[in-house]
Design a protein around this motif. Sequence first.
Motif: not given
Length: 64
Positions: A4-7, A29-33, A53-56
């Motif tokens: 679903n993250i990329i939906s 945001g810090h976790q994803v950069g 999306k890949i990081i998430m």
Amino acid sequence: MAANIISSDHKESIRSLRKSLGLTTVQFGHQVGVTKRTVEGWEQGRNPSKSAKIIMKVLYNFNN
């Protein structure tokens, strides 16, 4: 959920992922950069980049 993250309805997916991880927009945001403002934009409908999306997906898989 990871799919679903990329939906097309990514804004709810991102918000759900962030909340399931127990993170604020700043922490997520810090976790994803990215900045808090970027996370807020995603949650309001702006498309995240392919790399975000890949990081998430990695965050989701690592925490589940």
